[in-house]
Enzyme design. Structure first.
Site, PDB file in Angstrom:
ATOM      1  N   HIS A 106     -34.495 117.210  22.791  1.00 19.34           N
ATOM      2  CA  HIS A 106     -33.541 116.101  22.777  1.00 19.34           C
ATOM      3  C   HIS A 106     -34.140 114.798  23.294  1.00 19.34           C
ATOM      4  O   HIS A 106     -33.576 113.729  23.088  1.00 19.34           O
ATOM      5  CB  HIS A 106     -32.269 116.459  23.559  1.00 19.34           C
ATOM      6  CG  HIS A 106     -32.415 116.468  25.042  1.00 19.34           C
ATOM      7  ND1 HIS A 106     -32.622 117.609  25.779  1.00 19.34           N
ATOM      8  CD2 HIS A 106     -32.372 115.470  25.947  1.00 19.34           C
ATOM      9  CE1 HIS A 106     -32.688 117.307  27.061  1.00 19.34           C
ATOM     10  NE2 HIS A 106     -32.538 116.002  27.188  1.00 19.34           N
ATOM     11  N   ASP A 165     -34.460 123.823  22.602  1.00 19.55           N
ATOM     12  CA  ASP A 165     -34.622 122.470  23.138  1.00 19.55           C
ATOM     13  C   ASP A 165     -36.039 122.238  23.654  1.00 19.55           C
ATOM     14  O   ASP A 165     -36.240 121.588  24.677  1.00 19.55           O
ATOM     15  CB  ASP A 165     -33.601 122.186  24.247  1.00 19.55           C
ATOM     16  CG  ASP A 165     -33.456 120.695  24.532  1.00 19.55           C
ATOM     17  OD1 ASP A 165     -33.795 119.889  23.657  1.00 19.55           O
ATOM     18  OD2 ASP A 165     -33.033 120.345  25.651  1.00 19.55           O
ATOM     19  N   GLY A 194     -33.437 111.379  32.563  1.00 18.34           N
ATOM     20  CA  GLY A 194     -34.841 110.991  32.687  1.00 18.34           C
ATOM     21  C   GLY A 194     -35.698 112.124  33.199  1.00 18.34           C
ATOM     22  O   GLY A 194     -36.911 112.142  32.984  1.00 18.34           O
ATOM     23  N   ASN A 195     -35.089 113.082  33.898  1.00 18.94           N
ATOM     24  CA  ASN A 195     -35.811 114.277  34.324  1.00 18.94           C
ATOM     25  C   ASN A 195     -36.032 115.252  33.168  1.00 18.94           C
ATOM     26  O   ASN A 195     -36.886 116.142  33.242  1.00 18.94           O
ATOM     27  CB  ASN A 195     -35.054 115.032  35.422  1.00 18.94           C
ATOM     28  CG  ASN A 195     -35.341 114.519  36.810  1.00 18.94           C
ATOM     29  OD1 ASN A 195     -34.470 113.996  37.492  1.00 18.94           O
ATOM     30  ND2 ASN A 195     -36.591 114.668  37.243  1.00 18.94           N
ATOM     31  N   SER A 196     -35.249 115.120  32.119  1.00 21.93           N
ATOM     32  CA  SER A 196     -35.324 116.061  30.995  1.00 21.93           C
ATOM     33  C   SER A 196     -36.748 116.168  30.461  1.00 21.93           C
ATOM     34  O   SER A 196     -37.397 115.162  30.194  1.00 21.93           O
ATOM     35  CB  SER A 196     -34.400 115.612  29.865  1.00 21.93           C
ATOM     36  OG  SER A 196     -33.057 115.734  30.232  1.00 21.93           O
ATOM     37  N   GLY A 215     -27.650 140.307  13.107  1.00 25.47           N
ATOM     38  CA  GLY A 215     -26.570 140.108  12.156  1.00 25.47           C
ATOM     39  C   GLY A 215     -25.254 140.674  12.642  1.00 25.47           C
ATOM     40  O   GLY A 215     -24.552 141.373  11.892  1.00 25.47           O
ATOM     41  N   VAL A 254     -21.684 139.805  15.390  1.00 28.53           N
ATOM     42  CA  VAL A 254     -20.931 138.950  16.307  1.00 28.53           C
ATOM     43  C   VAL A 254     -20.504 139.848  17.460  1.00 28.53           C
ATOM     44  O   VAL A 254     -19.946 140.922  17.240  1.00 28.53           O
ATOM     45  CB  VAL A 254     -19.707 138.322  15.636  1.00 28.53           C
ATOM     46  CG1 VAL A 254     -18.870 137.545  16.648  1.00 28.53           C
ATOM     47  CG2 VAL A 254     -20.132 137.407  14.491  1.00 28.53           C
ATOM     48  N   ILE A 255     -20.804 139.434  18.673  1.00 28.22           N
ATOM     49  CA  ILE A 255     -20.529 140.272  19.842  1.00 28.22           C
ATOM     50  C   ILE A 255     -19.592 139.549  20.799  1.00 28.22           C
ATOM     51  O   ILE A 255     -19.398 138.338  20.701  1.00 28.22           O
ATOM     52  CB  ILE A 255     -21.828 140.653  20.578  1.00 28.22           C
ATOM     53  CG1 ILE A 255     -22.575 139.385  21.018  1.00 28.22           C
ATOM     54  CG2 ILE A 255     -22.697 141.546  19.724  1.00 28.22           C
ATOM     55  CD1 ILE A 255     -23.780 139.653  21.895  1.00 28.22           C
TER      56      ILE A 255
END
Length: 474
Positions: free
Chosen positions: A114, A144, A215-217, A273, A275-276
């Site tokens: 990001h 990310d 800014g730490n990202s 595959g 959905v839990i």
């Protein structure tokens, strides 16, 4: 024995002084760590051509409506003003500030996706204030993580550590550029490990109380040995600033992503595959489990790895390759780390019995697939003690929802169904661990429901399946 008051005061002062020195002696000294690690921590700024906005664009500034005063002041100081000419389609430059760190002497740099997303130009500023233009090797929005490359030789690098060796309560330290203040150092402890955040299914985050701000990202999180164990990525805040909850991407995850980006330019993850959902106390009782643990399979994708491997709706996954699944969020982390095509052994509970399944792991699709579409209900109706009216699913509905059976709720009356939040349009496929293939079956199962015991029901709402539980008192 009598002691003069002055003597006693001196003794007390010495004791207090000793306690103070003792307390300070137990606190870590970060000075050497900072001296050794700081040269490899960099500031990252990006420039992006963006359409001018009606108000903020005229000043060359981002739209700051609703931002806290400190953020508005920060942007006004740091974002250059760009003259605007007449006419539409004007362009302006926007800057964002983040952090990163050098992982190789030839110039590979890790940061957050990001921080550099949609950037036209990426500038890496070294501690000596020199600036280098960076090339984006690859980025992975799901974790990310982004990998950059600058031209250089014998560049300072960080030491890489093992995030899996971290312990809760251990001291950690962050170096970054919050609000543009280069090489700011903050410290704290590891608050928790394996945190799952909304929409972040494939990263078991490290939670800390290290002060992290905008800014730490992308900056590094160090252990006391001076090794990077994580990438500072997110904060939980209601004010826009630090509130004691910071989250870092484990270095094991980041390096796996970086290595794949370096070789292939993209990241491949394992995929089941399914959905839990979480197994709570009531669901555990309903499925005959000793304690609430595991991942309950609420939906199995047709033709997916789980379907081919024999996994079924209602199975509770307790472990994967011998690694226990305590919380349902543990499963995506483990599956995502597996190589597509590899075999995995799942330990599941089905109908109260444990069994093992061998499943070939698939490749996580680039885009999620949603199951949607419930047509208007038919005319056959059935009422029951739950307080709902249901109708048969048409063949078109079954095909659209990838179902072999089930009923759709046409009306919710006063009663248990209303209390547990069922709505018209919800599709019921299982009740009390039994598959529902018709309105008649639903009525029969509903009439035989036990009293004062947790009962499970599988419901599809807007294409997404989940199990809910309830108790009938009468």
């Amino acid at each position: 024995m009598f002691y003069p008051k002055r003597f006693m005061s001196s003794v007390l002062a010495m004791l207090l002084l000793g306690l103070t020195f003792g307390a300070h002696a137990q606190l870590p000294d970060f000075t050497e760590l900072v001296e050794q690690a700081s040269p490899a921590v960099v500031n990252i700024s990006t420039r992006q051509k963006m359409p001018a906005r009606s108000v903020a664009g005229a000043q060359g500034l981002p739209d700051m409506e609703g931002l806290p005063p400190m953020f508005r002041e920060f942007f006004e100081r740091n974002v250059p003003q760009v003259p605007q000419g007449p006419g539409e389609g004007r362009q302006r430059e926007a800057q964002s500030l983040g952090s990163g760190f050098i992982i190789s002497e030839d110039g590979y740099v890790l940061t957050n996706n990001h921080v550099v997303a949609d950037a036209d130009e990426i500038i890496v500023r070294l501690p000596d204030r020199s600036e280098l233009e960076a090339k984006l090797i690859g980025a992975d929005p799901r974790s990310d993580v982004a990998l950059l490359k600058v031209e250089g030789k014998d560049l300072p690098t960080v030491k890489l550590g093992k995030s899996e060796d971290l312990k809760v309560g251990e001291w950690v330290l962050a170096i970054g550029s919050p609000f543009g203040f280069d090489h700011s150092v903050t410290a704290g402890i590891v608050s928790a490990k394996g945190r799952n955040l909304p929409n972040e299914s494939y990263v078991p985050f490290i939670q800390t109380d290290v002060a992290i701000n905008p800014g730490n990202s992308g900056g590094p999180l160090f252990n006391l040995a001076g090794e990077v164990v994580g990438i500072n990525s997110q904060i939980f805040t209601r004010s826009g600033g630090f509130m004691g909850l910071s989250f870092a991407i484990p270095m094991s995850v980041a390096m796996d992503v970086a290595n794949q980006l370096k070789v292939d330019g993209k990241v491949s993850r394992g995929w089941l595959g399914v959905v839990i959902q979480e197994v709570n106390k009531d669901l555990a009782e309903s499925f005959g489990l000793e304690r609430p643990a595991g991942a309950l399979v609420a939906q199995v994708m047709e033709g997916g790895p789980a379907a081919k491997g024999g996994l079924q709706v209602g199975d509770v996954i307790l472990s994967l390759d011998g690694k226990p699944i305590i919380m349902s969020a543990d499963l995506p982390h483990l599956v995502g780390s597996l190589k597509p095509g590899s075999e995995a052994v799942l330990d599941v509970v089905r109908d109260g019995s444990r069994k093992k399944l061998e499943i070939a792991i698939g490749v996580l699709p680039e885009d999620g697939q949603a199951i949607t579409g419930i047509a208007s209900p038919g005319v056959e109706r059935s009422s029951n003690r739950l307080g709902v009216k249901v109708v048969e699913l048409t063949e078109e509905q079954k095909k659209g929802l990838d179902l072999k059976g089930g009923v759709v709720i046409s009306e919710v009356q006063e009663g248990p169904a209303s209390l547990i939040g069922l709505r018209a349009g919800d599709v019921i496929t299982h009740l009390n661990n039994q598959a529902i293939d018709s309105a008649k079956t639903f009525t029969q199962v509903a009439q035989g429901l036990p009293k004062n015991r947790s009962v499970s029901m599988r419901v599809l709402r807007q294409g997404r399946a989940s199990f809910i539980t309830f108790k009938l008192a009468e």
